[in-house]
Enzyme design. Structure first.
Site, short mmCIF file in Angstrom:
data_model
loop_
_atom_site.label_atom_id
_atom_site.label_comp_id
_atom_site.label_asym_id
_atom_site.label_seq_id
_atom_site.Cartn_x
_atom_site.Cartn_y
_atom_site.Cartn_z
N SER A 144 0.87 -1.18 0.00
CA SER A 144 0.00 0.00 0.00
C SER A 144 0.90 1.23 0.00
CB SER A 144 -0.86 0.01 1.27
OG SER A 144 -1.49 1.26 1.44
N TYR A 157 -1.91 0.05 10.64
CA TYR A 157 -2.07 -0.44 9.26
C TYR A 157 -0.78 -0.19 8.47
CZ TYR A 157 -3.71 -0.78 4.46
OH TYR A 157 -3.83 -1.12 3.12
C1 8X3 Z 1 -5.03 1.71 1.28
C2 8X3 Z 1 -4.51 3.06 1.03
O1 8X3 Z 1 -4.06 5.37 1.98
O2 8X3 Z 1 -6.20 4.40 2.51
O3 8X3 Z 1 -4.03 0.75 1.32
O4 8X3 Z 1 -4.20 3.61 3.57
S1 8X3 Z 1 -4.76 4.13 2.33
#
Ligand code: 8X3
Length: 261
Positions: A144, A157
């Protein structure tokens, strides 16, 4: 070019979003597919679609990549030919919550680490020995933009996606001297169930994430996965950051303000 005809491709998170889009792209290219996800009914829908549209050879692997023992047993129970995975696409993953780091719920933290990091390692560990032995293989990890920079409410995350990038880089080093390739693809904002899951089903807030901008679609990322998988054997697409034209950084997005004076 590497032909995908009759190659065995295992895709995690195959029941929706980027995983399902990858399944469709690989099916169209003639690959045989191991479709892995938790939700059997959703997976069966994907399977039926692939069989009807492309006459694909598929098998389901139902389970939670975050449950190492469960997924290991399920993988090892597959018929031997299906365990000979040529290409592994690690798509399963997601974010839960947007709380500041100290307020993130322990179960959110555990799930993100279990699925995004440990799950990816488990599947890689199951598929790689065979790839090395057979002299062909490709591991494609979905990271990501959050694996390159973090933002408020996203540090756990982000930590998991930084880990994915570290794992991809380290794996390349461990595999040096073998023909097995490793690719990591870091998408920015993609309109999937990602935000709905992160926001626990809050449709209004989930829609607001993409308001006024044109996000990527799952198919845009599937295109890049397929591109990486089909390069000639001496070409390894090592890392890719793929963003919407309306996105410049994790939290820097251009939005049209419709109807405002
Ligand atoms: C998802 C992108 O920027 O919303 O992996 O974390 S973000």
């Amino acid at each position: 070019m590497v032909s995908l005809r009759k190659k065995t491709v295992l895709i995690t998170g195959a029941s929706s979003g980027i995983g399902a889009a990858c399944a469709a792209s690989f099916a169209q290219a003639g690959a045989a597919l191991v479709l892995l996800a938790r939700r059997r009914e959703r997976l069966e829908m994907v399977q039926r679609r692939l069989e009807n549209n492309h006459g694909s050879d598929t098998i389901l692997l139902v389970g939670d990549v975050g449950q190492r023992d469960q997924i290991t047993k399920a993988f090892q129970a597959l018929p031997k030919r299906w365990q000979a995975v040529d290409i592994l696409v690690n798509c399963a993953g997601g974010a839960l919550g947007e709380a500041p780091q100290w307020a993130a719920r322990p179960e959110e933290i555990d799930t993100m680490i279990d699925v995004n990091v440990k799950g990816l390692l488990t599947l890689t560990g199951l598929c790689l020995p065979g790839m090395i032995e057979r002299g062909f293989g490709h591991v494609i990890n979905l990271g990501s933009i959050a694996g390159q920079e973090t933002y408020p409410g996203g540090s756990v995350y982000s930590a998991t996606k930084f880990a994915v990038r570290a794992i991809s880089r380290g794996l390349k080093m461990d595999l040096l001297g073998t023909p097995v390739r490793v690719t990591s693809i870091d998408p920015g904002m993609v309109e999937t169930e990602f935000s709905l899951v992160r926001l626990y089903g809050d449709q209004v807030r989930a829609r607001a994430v993409y308001k006024g901008m044109t996000p990527l679609q799952a198919e845009d990322i599937a295109d890049t996965v397929l591109f990486a998988a089909t390069r000639p054997p001496h070409v390894n697409i090592s890392e890719m950051l793929v963003l919407s034209t309306d996105q410049a950084a994790a939290r820097m997005v251009h939005r049209q303000t419709v109807g405002s004076d």
